[in-house]
Design an enzyme around this catalytic site. Structure first.
Site, PDB file in Angstrom:
ATOM      1  N   CYS A 195       0.624  -1.477  -0.077  1.00  0.00           N
ATOM      2  CA  CYS A 195      -0.484  -0.427  -0.114  1.00  0.00           C
ATOM      3  C   CYS A 195       0.834   1.283   0.304  1.00  0.00           C
ATOM      4  CB  CYS A 195      -1.049  -0.033   1.059  1.00  0.00           C
ATOM      5  SG  CYS A 195      -1.990   1.449   1.599  1.00  0.00           S
ATOM      6  N   CYS A 247      -0.602   5.918   6.995  1.00  0.00           N
ATOM      7  CA  CYS A 247      -1.962   5.446   7.561  1.00  0.00           C
ATOM      8  C   CYS A 247      -1.402   4.417   8.780  1.00  0.00           C
ATOM      9  CB  CYS A 247      -2.503   4.430   6.980  1.00  0.00           C
ATOM     10  SG  CYS A 247      -4.042   3.458   7.074  1.00  0.00           S
ATOM     11  N   CYS A 264      -2.672  -0.585   8.776  1.00  0.00           N
ATOM     12  CA  CYS A 264      -1.629  -1.400   9.180  1.00  0.00           C
ATOM     13  C   CYS A 264      -0.144  -0.484   9.837  1.00  0.00           C
ATOM     14  CB  CYS A 264      -1.223  -1.684   7.816  1.00  0.00           C
ATOM     15  SG  CYS A 264      -2.404  -2.656   7.059  1.00  0.00           S
ATOM     16  N   CYS A 301      -7.051   1.010  -0.070  1.00  0.00           N
ATOM     17  CA  CYS A 301      -6.811   0.289   1.290  1.00  0.00           C
ATOM     18  C   CYS A 301      -6.592  -1.197   0.509  1.00  0.00           C
ATOM     19  CB  CYS A 301      -7.360   0.567   2.294  1.00  0.00           C
ATOM     20  SG  CYS A 301      -7.484  -0.459   3.624  1.00  0.00           S
ATOM     21  N   PHE A 318     -18.678 -14.569  27.580  1.00  0.00           N
ATOM     22  CA  PHE A 318     -19.249 -13.887  26.785  1.00  0.00           C
ATOM     23  C   PHE A 318     -19.027 -14.207  24.852  1.00  0.00           C
ATOM     24  CE2 PHE A 318     -15.763 -13.735  29.381  1.00  0.00           C
ATOM     25  CZ  PHE A 318     -16.252 -12.573  30.362  1.00  0.00           C
ATOM     26  N   ASN A 323     -22.925  -9.667  33.962  1.00  0.00           N
ATOM     27  CA  ASN A 323     -21.238  -8.829  33.724  1.00  0.00           C
ATOM     28  C   ASN A 323     -20.314  -9.872  34.588  1.00  0.00           C
ATOM     29  OD1 ASN A 323     -19.668  -7.468  34.751  1.00  0.00           O
ATOM     30  ND2 ASN A 323     -20.416  -5.605  35.589  1.00  0.00           N
ATOM     31  N   ASP A 358     -14.307 -16.912  25.738  1.00  0.00           N
ATOM     32  CA  ASP A 358     -14.000 -15.172  24.797  1.00  0.00           C
ATOM     33  C   ASP A 358     -14.555 -14.172  24.614  1.00  0.00           C
ATOM     34  OD1 ASP A 358     -13.218 -14.619  22.155  1.00  0.00           O
ATOM     35  OD2 ASP A 358     -15.586 -14.970  21.213  1.00  0.00           O
ATOM     36  N   CYS A 402      -7.880 -12.105  22.277  1.00  0.00           N
ATOM     37  CA  CYS A 402      -7.162 -10.941  21.693  1.00  0.00           C
ATOM     38  C   CYS A 402      -6.218  -9.961  21.840  1.00  0.00           C
ATOM     39  CB  CYS A 402      -8.462 -10.422  21.249  1.00  0.00           C
ATOM     40  SG  CYS A 402      -9.786  -9.572  22.374  1.00  0.00           S
TER      41      CYS A 402
END
Length: 434
Positions: A67, A73, A76, A155, A293, A342, A363, A390
């Protein structure tokens, strides 16, 4: 004279890591095995953040970014690194976090999950701003370490039919009466429709509506407006478009969703991730399984499809309601139940009230699931836990509790390259009770 550094590894944000005069230096744009000069832009007592100036010795992992906006940007951060090298670097970040923060080591490394390196991004939030000095409207991602919007005309990580609309979106917003009161466009690509949600901070005029309709007809998209929070989003045109959904063909499941609801950015990799998680969990008819989750039911419904009874728990009432709809849509309501909770305030007594679970899938968001894993009873614990993460740091922290306090064995762990060309590390871990 600029200082010189030998790059040893990458950190969790994709910066080259070096040690210079006893201090750790994180260098943007540098790769392992390189010798570089650098310029420091932030100094702290124990570390520095810097930008690479010159590459004196180039890494075999270095490649030419695809790119033209790379480096400006902020969408990435790793296009300068060969694709398989990116995956390997993320695996090392995961292993390092597990060892250093979690004091654990998996018995096996699971094969990395990855898909197409380009055109994968089916969800995005594009910022919008009128900047006269740059020629008018800007539509795109933020610049690196900045609140400014990158002057993007292309992009390569957005799905192609959305990426090619970037110049047209700039022209569309420039025509609107509220061009300076429209800060973002949310993109959601489904199986049968692509939705663009425009955040309009003031009502649109009839002329604006005509511009939107002409754009939708030209590009084959559905336009939504969002006057306030995410729940306020509604379809403008066309009203007879098919509903948004993504599919999990391995489980014969279709997941309806609204464009402002959380779904995975990379649908192709999500399918492989779900299949891996379910195969590791190995749900059996008659088992009671908890999906913590659960979101829309991305894992809940595939678990139910295998015949197990599943309780999905999630903090958002709206997502729980959508998960109920998904279960009914796929004929799985008889095997699923959902509850709003929660999970960051879970206690052992509260978890015990839910009854015993044979297995559990977790998760969580980036904050991890510390209170949940601390609440698992040593005497009545699920025999198997599959943890989809994550954030490798919070996975490692929670793995420390599961292994070193609760007595689980970390059977395996591996990375999921959900976001190619970024430093974002998704992973999956398999815990077993001896």
């Amino acid at each position: 004279m600029s200082p010189v550094a030998l790059i040893e590894s990458l950190d969790h944000e994709g910066h080259g890591v070096a040690h210079v005069e006893g201090k750790t230096v994180f260098i943007d744009g540098a790769l392992p095995f390189e010798t570089v000069t650098f310029n420091t832009y932030r100094k702290k007592p124990s570390f520095e953040n810097a930008q690479v100036l010159r590459i004196l010795k180039e890494s075999h992992l270095r490649t030419t970014p695809r790119c033209p906006h790379f480096g400006i940007c902020g969408g990435c951060s790793m296009q300068h690194m060969e694709f398989t090298g990116q995956v390997a670097a993320k695996q090392r970040v995961l292993e390092d976090n597990l060892a250093r923060l979690g004091n654990v080591k998996p018995q096996m490394l699971l094969p990395a999950i990855y898909g197409a390196p380009w055109g994968y991004r089916q969800r995005a939030r594009l910022s919008v701003r009128h900047v006269a000095k740059k020629g008018g409207m800007l539509v795109g991602f933020h610049e690196k370490r900045s609140s400014f919007i990158a002057d993007m005309t292309e992009c390569h990580v957005l799905v192609p039919h959305v990426a090619q609309q970037l110049p047209a979106l700039r022209q569309l917003v420039a025509k609107l009466s509220i061009f300076d009161r429209m800060p973002q466009i949310e993109v959601a690509v489904g199986e049968w429709v692509t939705v663009l949600v425009f955040r309009n901070m003031e009502p649109i005029t009839p002329e604006d509506e005509a511009h939107f309709k002409a754009y939708a007809d030209q590009w084959g998209v559905q336009i939504w407006l969002q006057p306030k929070g995410p729940d306020s989003a509604y379809p403008l045109y066309p009203l007879d478009a098919p509903p948004l959904s993504y599919t999990l063909p391995e489980f014969a499941i279709e997941m309806p969703f609204r464009p402002t609801e959380f779904t995975q950015v990379n649908h192709a990799v999500n399918r492989v991730m779900v299949e891996r998680a379910i195969n590791l969990l190995d749900p059996q008819p008659g088992e009671a399984i908890a999906d913590m989750f659960c979101g829309l039911g991305n894992f809940t419904l595939p678990i139910a499809r295998r015949g197990a009874r599943v309780l999905g728990m999630e903090g958002s009432r709206q997502l729980v309601e959508r998960a109920f709809e998904g279960a009914r849509h796929n004929g799985l309501a008889h095997l699923t139940d959902f509850a709003v909770a929660n999970l960051f305030e879970m206690t052992e007594a509260w978890l015990a009230q839910l009854g015993r679970f044979d297995k559990m899938l977790i998760d969580p968001p980036r904050d991890g699931a510390m209170e949940l894993v601390k609440s698992i009873s040593a005497s009545d614990a699920p025999s198997r836990i599959i943890y989809v993460s994550c954030n490798p740091a919070t996975l490692a922290r929670d793995a420390n509790v599961l292994v070193n306090v609760k007595g689980y064995v970390l059977k395996g762990a591996g990375v999921i390259n959900m976001f190619p060309h970024t430093a974002h590390v998704e992973s999956i871990a398999w815990f077993e009770k001896p």
